[in-house]
Design a protein around this motif. Sequence first.
Motif, PDB file in Angstrom:
ATOM      1  N   SER A   8       1.923   2.150  -5.960  1.00 46.67           N
ATOM      2  CA  SER A   8       2.156   1.290  -5.742  1.00 46.67           C
ATOM      3  C   SER A   8       3.466   0.735  -5.955  1.00 46.67           C
ATOM      4  O   SER A   8       4.071  -0.232  -5.763  1.00 46.67           O
ATOM      5  CB  SER A   8       1.286   0.753  -5.006  1.00 46.67           C
ATOM      6  OG  SER A   8       0.771   1.160  -3.787  1.00 46.67           O
ATOM      7  N   ALA A  11      -5.716   2.066   2.155  1.00 50.62           N
ATOM      8  CA  ALA A  11      -4.726   2.114   1.118  1.00 50.62           C
ATOM      9  C   ALA A  11      -4.974   0.581   0.309  1.00 50.62           C
ATOM     10  O   ALA A  11      -4.500   0.130  -0.555  1.00 50.62           O
ATOM     11  CB  ALA A  11      -3.476   3.185   0.450  1.00 50.62           C
ATOM     12  N   SER A  12      -5.924   0.159   0.774  1.00 50.94           N
ATOM     13  CA  SER A  12      -6.678  -1.423   0.314  1.00 50.94           C
ATOM     14  C   SER A  12      -6.089  -1.835  -1.563  1.00 50.94           C
ATOM     15  O   SER A  12      -5.773  -2.501  -1.641  1.00 50.94           O
ATOM     16  CB  SER A  12      -7.490  -2.330   1.157  1.00 50.94           C
ATOM     17  OG  SER A  12      -8.502  -2.486  -0.054  1.00 50.94           O
ATOM     18  N   SER A  35      -3.227  -1.683  -3.721  1.00 53.97           N
ATOM     19  CA  SER A  35      -1.735  -2.897  -3.726  1.00 53.97           C
ATOM     20  C   SER A  35      -2.744  -3.318  -4.111  1.00 53.97           C
ATOM     21  O   SER A  35      -1.794  -4.588  -5.301  1.00 53.97           O
ATOM     22  CB  SER A  35      -1.774  -2.982  -1.706  1.00 53.97           C
ATOM     23  OG  SER A  35      -2.606  -3.121  -1.228  1.00 53.97           O
ATOM     24  N   THR A  93       1.365  -0.711  -0.427  1.00 56.33           N
ATOM     25  CA  THR A  93      -0.098   0.414   0.045  1.00 56.33           C
ATOM     26  C   THR A  93       1.040   1.510   0.043  1.00 56.33           C
ATOM     27  O   THR A  93       2.119   1.461   0.281  1.00 56.33           O
ATOM     28  CB  THR A  93      -1.070   0.061   1.316  1.00 56.33           C
ATOM     29  OG1 THR A  93       0.023   0.045   2.876  1.00 56.33           O
ATOM     30  CG2 THR A  93      -1.381  -1.148   1.426  1.00 56.33           C
TER      31      THR A  93
END
Length: 314
Positions: free
Chosen positions: A141, A103-104, A107, A9
């Motif tokens: 990312s 911020a899932s 990633s 993330t």
Amino acid sequence: MTRTVRAHTNIALIKYWGKENKALKIPHNSSLSLTLDKFYTDTSVTYDPTLSNDVFILDGKEVDDKVSKRVFWFMDQVRERYGIQDYARIESVNHVPREAGLASSASAFAALAKAATLHLNLSDTEVSRLARLGSGSASRSIYPDFAKWQRGSDDTDSYAVPIEMEPWSQFRMIVCILNDQIKPYPSSEAMDKTVLESPYYKAWVHQTTLDLQELETALKAHDIRSVGMIAQTNALRMHASLMAINMWYFEPRTIEIMNILRTLQKDVPAYFTMDAGPNVKIMTTQENVDAVIAALPKDISVVVCKAGPGVYEL
């Protein structure tokens, strides 16, 4: 052949908030983030000519919901762009709470973009452009450490790049997990409404352009007080534009920690930022971590993060 990828993330110090082009996820402003070492997503992609549709398995369970539809749409874009004929089995494991402002999606789509195209040997720039279609912040990312998502004007020039600077090994981000449940409204919904209705939005975009220039200079100087204050103020301005339309993510404990840090930072360089969720992230340096944690309520969960790596194959 199955290819498995890990992406971490990232948390924006200069925020991305609002899309100029919703279909292509072209933002209204450039943004800058830190990739974190402690939160990440592992994703495997297996193209299979016997499949009649994509299959998505999240955390060990096959899913068919709004999340899977977003993944299937993304895979359609991959096939169209790169002439891939087969459907795929996608297996993803999230080592970060979903939809909690941590911020899932960054990633997740960074890992998916890389795993789905690993056999094509794309450049980082191309993978960043592709990841942006799934989630704008996923473009950042792809890279380790600090990265800047260049706003651009269309699909060809809107992508992230690494910040060219001396490594800042002492920089830390302390993540305070106050609530790991799904947030009250999705980021995309709140962004779109802010762009359309907030009287502060144009001022936010203008100021963010200035903030980014100042923060990049401060980053290269390893100036934690300037970096922290610029990032903290940028976050507050983002949330002010949202609150102006009667929407907010703050919870009582969010405000509690903000107040603690406002007092603490008179003596200790420790500054807060928040994304679309109640969880607070604190920017400081390694020598101040113990002092920061000692000032926080003892019953909250904290994770001390360093700069993380870019996307890579497992």
